[in-house]
Motif scaffolding. Sequence first.
Motif, PDB file in Angstrom:
ATOM      1  N   PRO A  30      16.710  -5.403   1.110  1.00 30.28           N
ATOM      2  CA  PRO A  30      16.248  -5.129  -0.258  1.00 30.28           C
ATOM      3  C   PRO A  30      15.228  -3.986  -0.288  1.00 30.28           C
ATOM      4  CG  PRO A  30      15.424  -7.254   0.526  1.00 30.28           C
ATOM      5  CD  PRO A  30      16.377  -6.737   1.555  1.00 30.28           C
ATOM      6  N   ARG A  31      15.384  -3.112  -1.251  1.00 28.53           N
ATOM      7  CA  ARG A  31      14.475  -1.998  -1.528  1.00 28.53           C
ATOM      8  C   ARG A  31      14.369  -0.956  -0.402  1.00 28.53           C
ATOM      9  NH1 ARG A  31      11.489  -6.188  -2.953  1.00 28.53           N
ATOM     10  NH2 ARG A  31      11.345  -6.784  -5.115  1.00 28.53           N
ATOM     11  N   VAL A  55       6.907   5.610   0.075  1.00 29.01           N
ATOM     12  CA  VAL A  55       7.642   4.657  -0.763  1.00 29.01           C
ATOM     13  C   VAL A  55       7.532   5.143  -2.199  1.00 29.01           C
ATOM     14  CG1 VAL A  55       7.895   2.238  -1.416  1.00 29.01           C
ATOM     15  CG2 VAL A  55       6.835   2.817   0.762  1.00 29.01           C
ATOM     16  N   GLU A  58      10.336   1.706  -8.095  1.00 30.62           N
ATOM     17  CA  GLU A  58      11.726   1.446  -8.499  1.00 30.62           C
ATOM     18  C   GLU A  58      12.079   2.204  -9.768  1.00 30.62           C
ATOM     19  OE1 GLU A  58      13.550  -2.434  -8.087  1.00 30.62           O
ATOM     20  OE2 GLU A  58      11.686  -3.134  -7.175  1.00 30.62           O
ATOM     21  N   ASP A  65       5.696  -0.291  -4.227  1.00 31.04           N
ATOM     22  CA  ASP A  65       5.267  -1.527  -3.584  1.00 31.04           C
ATOM     23  C   ASP A  65       5.194  -1.267  -2.081  1.00 31.04           C
ATOM     24  OD1 ASP A  65       4.686  -4.051  -2.740  1.00 31.04           O
ATOM     25  OD2 ASP A  65       6.304  -5.034  -3.833  1.00 31.04           O
ATOM     26  N   GLU A  66       4.073  -0.723  -1.650  1.00 34.14           N
ATOM     27  CA  GLU A  66       3.903  -0.338  -0.247  1.00 34.14           C
ATOM     28  C   GLU A  66       3.887  -1.546   0.684  1.00 34.14           C
ATOM     29  OE1 GLU A  66       0.353   1.971  -0.577  1.00 34.14           O
ATOM     30  OE2 GLU A  66       1.416   3.672  -1.468  1.00 34.14           O
ATOM     31  N   GLU A  67       3.337  -2.652   0.200  1.00 28.04           N
ATOM     32  CA  GLU A  67       3.271  -3.864   1.019  1.00 28.04           C
ATOM     33  C   GLU A  67       4.672  -4.410   1.315  1.00 28.04           C
ATOM     34  OE1 GLU A  67       1.327  -8.202   0.433  1.00 28.04           O
ATOM     35  OE2 GLU A  67       0.017  -6.509  -0.062  1.00 28.04           O
ATOM     36  N   ALA A  68       5.520  -4.438   0.299  1.00 25.42           N
ATOM     37  CA  ALA A  68       6.890  -4.920   0.494  1.00 25.42           C
ATOM     38  C   ALA A  68       7.659  -3.998   1.430  1.00 25.42           C
ATOM     39  CB  ALA A  68       7.610  -5.025  -0.850  1.00 25.42           C
ATOM     40  N   ALA A  69       7.434  -2.701   1.320  1.00 23.86           N
ATOM     41  CA  ALA A  69       8.107  -1.741   2.200  1.00 23.86           C
ATOM     42  C   ALA A  69       7.668  -1.951   3.648  1.00 23.86           C
ATOM     43  CB  ALA A  69       7.805  -0.315   1.761  1.00 23.86           C
ATOM     44  N   GLU A  71       6.577  -4.722   4.971  1.00 24.78           N
ATOM     45  CA  GLU A  71       7.188  -5.978   5.440  1.00 24.78           C
ATOM     46  C   GLU A  71       8.661  -5.774   5.782  1.00 24.78           C
ATOM     47  OE1 GLU A  71       6.466  -8.866   2.372  1.00 24.78           O
ATOM     48  OE2 GLU A  71       4.294  -8.793   2.671  1.00 24.78           O
ATOM     49  N   THR A  72       9.363  -5.033   4.958  1.00 19.31           N
ATOM     50  CA  THR A  72      10.787  -4.754   5.208  1.00 19.31           C
ATOM     51  C   THR A  72      10.955  -4.003   6.522  1.00 19.31           C
ATOM     52  OG1 THR A  72      11.289  -4.710   2.848  1.00 19.31           O
ATOM     53  CG2 THR A  72      12.844  -3.586   4.314  1.00 19.31           C
ATOM     54  N   ARG A  75      10.366  -6.217   9.453  1.00 17.31           N
ATOM     55  CA  ARG A  75      11.465  -7.166   9.626  1.00 17.31           C
ATOM     56  C   ARG A  75      12.680  -6.520  10.308  1.00 17.31           C
ATOM     57  NH1 ARG A  75      11.339  -8.769   4.755  1.00 17.31           N
ATOM     58  NH2 ARG A  75      13.154  -7.676   3.980  1.00 17.31           N
TER      59      ARG A  75
END
Length: 149
Positions: A30-31, A55, A58, A65-69, A71-72, A75
């Motif tokens: 995602p993203r 980043v 959307e 959303d730098e934090e989500a990036a 984490e992605t 992962r």
Amino acid sequence: MMADQARAGRMAKRIQTIVATALERQIKAPRVELITITDARVTGDLHDATVYYTVRGENIGQAPDEEAAAETLERIRGQLRKIVGDELGVRFTPTLTFALDTVPETSAHMEAVLARAKARDEELARLKAQATPAWDANPYKTSDAEEGR
């Protein structure tokens, strides 16, 4: 043993390309399409690579959303390292570390500072053109008596 800097530079550029292509075509997360790989650096011993990314939001005007990036990327780091290893074909595949690239924000800030400075320079030039001396226009002129000597 240290590799030469040229080899480390070539490997870094190759890693940058491999990771960017993998994010674009191979990785299904995602993203991930909001992440752009901007640079890569490899240590002198070729064992560690730092991959820099930015980043985007959307939607236009939306903050990224730098934090989500982050984490992605964390992962899928193992999957990306496997792809890098397969593509590089070297004996030891470097470990991958991801770092948010702050150059675009720094650059935008510097552009804003320079624009403010230019505007202030133009304002001062306008004021200077309209200015008149506080005292005599030529404070160093000599008196008529001194000129006739």
